[in-house]
Design a protein around this motif. Sequence first.
Motif, PDB file in Angstrom:
ATOM      1  N   ASN A   6       4.402   2.374   7.030  1.00 42.11           N
ATOM      2  CA  ASN A   6       4.925   2.519   5.674  1.00 42.11           C
ATOM      3  C   ASN A   6       6.321   3.144   5.712  1.00 42.11           C
ATOM      4  O   ASN A   6       7.241   2.693   5.037  1.00 42.11           O
ATOM      5  CB  ASN A   6       3.960   3.398   4.856  1.00 42.11           C
ATOM      6  CG  ASN A   6       4.389   3.482   3.391  1.00 42.11           C
ATOM      7  OD1 ASN A   6       4.977   2.541   2.863  1.00 42.11           O
ATOM      8  ND2 ASN A   6       4.130   4.605   2.767  1.00 42.11           N
ATOM      9  N   LEU A  10       9.819   1.587   4.512  1.00 42.89           N
ATOM     10  CA  LEU A  10      10.688   2.303   3.564  1.00 42.89           C
ATOM     11  C   LEU A  10      12.089   2.468   4.149  1.00 42.89           C
ATOM     12  O   LEU A  10      13.094   2.293   3.464  1.00 42.89           O
ATOM     13  CB  LEU A  10      10.101   3.689   3.252  1.00 42.89           C
ATOM     14  CG  LEU A  10       8.908   3.741   2.297  1.00 42.89           C
ATOM     15  CD1 LEU A  10       8.303   5.135   2.304  1.00 42.89           C
ATOM     16  CD2 LEU A  10       9.323   3.373   0.870  1.00 42.89           C
ATOM     17  N   SER A  42       9.642   6.005  -2.472  1.00 45.51           N
ATOM     18  CA  SER A  42       9.203   4.813  -3.223  1.00 45.51           C
ATOM     19  C   SER A  42       9.856   4.789  -4.606  1.00 45.51           C
ATOM     20  O   SER A  42      10.296   3.737  -5.077  1.00 45.51           O
ATOM     21  CB  SER A  42       7.674   4.813  -3.383  1.00 45.51           C
ATOM     22  OG  SER A  42       7.077   4.807  -2.112  1.00 45.51           O
TER      23      SER A  42
END
Length: 214
Positions: A6, A10, A42
């Motif tokens: 993740n 990102l 995010s």
Amino acid sequence: MDEEDNLETLGEQLYSLIYPKHKEDAGKLTGMLLELPASVLSQMLQNESMLTAAVEKALRALQLSQESSEVTHKEEEDASVSSDSLGEQLFELVDVYNTGHSQKITGMLLEQHKDAVRHLLSDSKVLEKQVNLALKTLKEMNQGETDVSDSSEADDTDRLGEKLLSLVEEIDPLHANDITGMILEMDPATLQQLLSDHTMLEAAVQKAQAALNT
């Protein structure tokens, strides 16, 4: 593992958004922003103004760290400037006063800290004051040398010792006698400077304290 994936995703997304405006620093800026929590990252990806603000903040921090490393590097370079070059500059300025003792006076002034010497190079009034003081000290020393009587020299040392003791007592009353005795082993010109320069005297006392503690 999912978290690492993740973070990597990102990072790639952030990099692609940062790169167009900050090509040279995109990698560093992305790395700095990746230290923030994933949830905040995010949000940034969905909110352009939030991302811009964060990038500008990171950019400022990056510039500051670069500037401070440049300053440190410059200070190191300055520190490595040899005493010879400072001495040459100082000698040229001292020689202007045509005292006939330029070499000796320059040597006396060079016993100070480098910062103090640099200050003399940039402030002619302070330099003039120090030159006159050094000249006076030299004259007093010469009088002492031409005086055949040893007792008068002993008197001078006693007087110096008394003055010095009273000043040292203010700094370290417990060890004043020992410290004064150690400092009195220095040459007369340096002792005269110590009496007129409190910072220099404190430094000499600290050295003597260190010697006593060993």
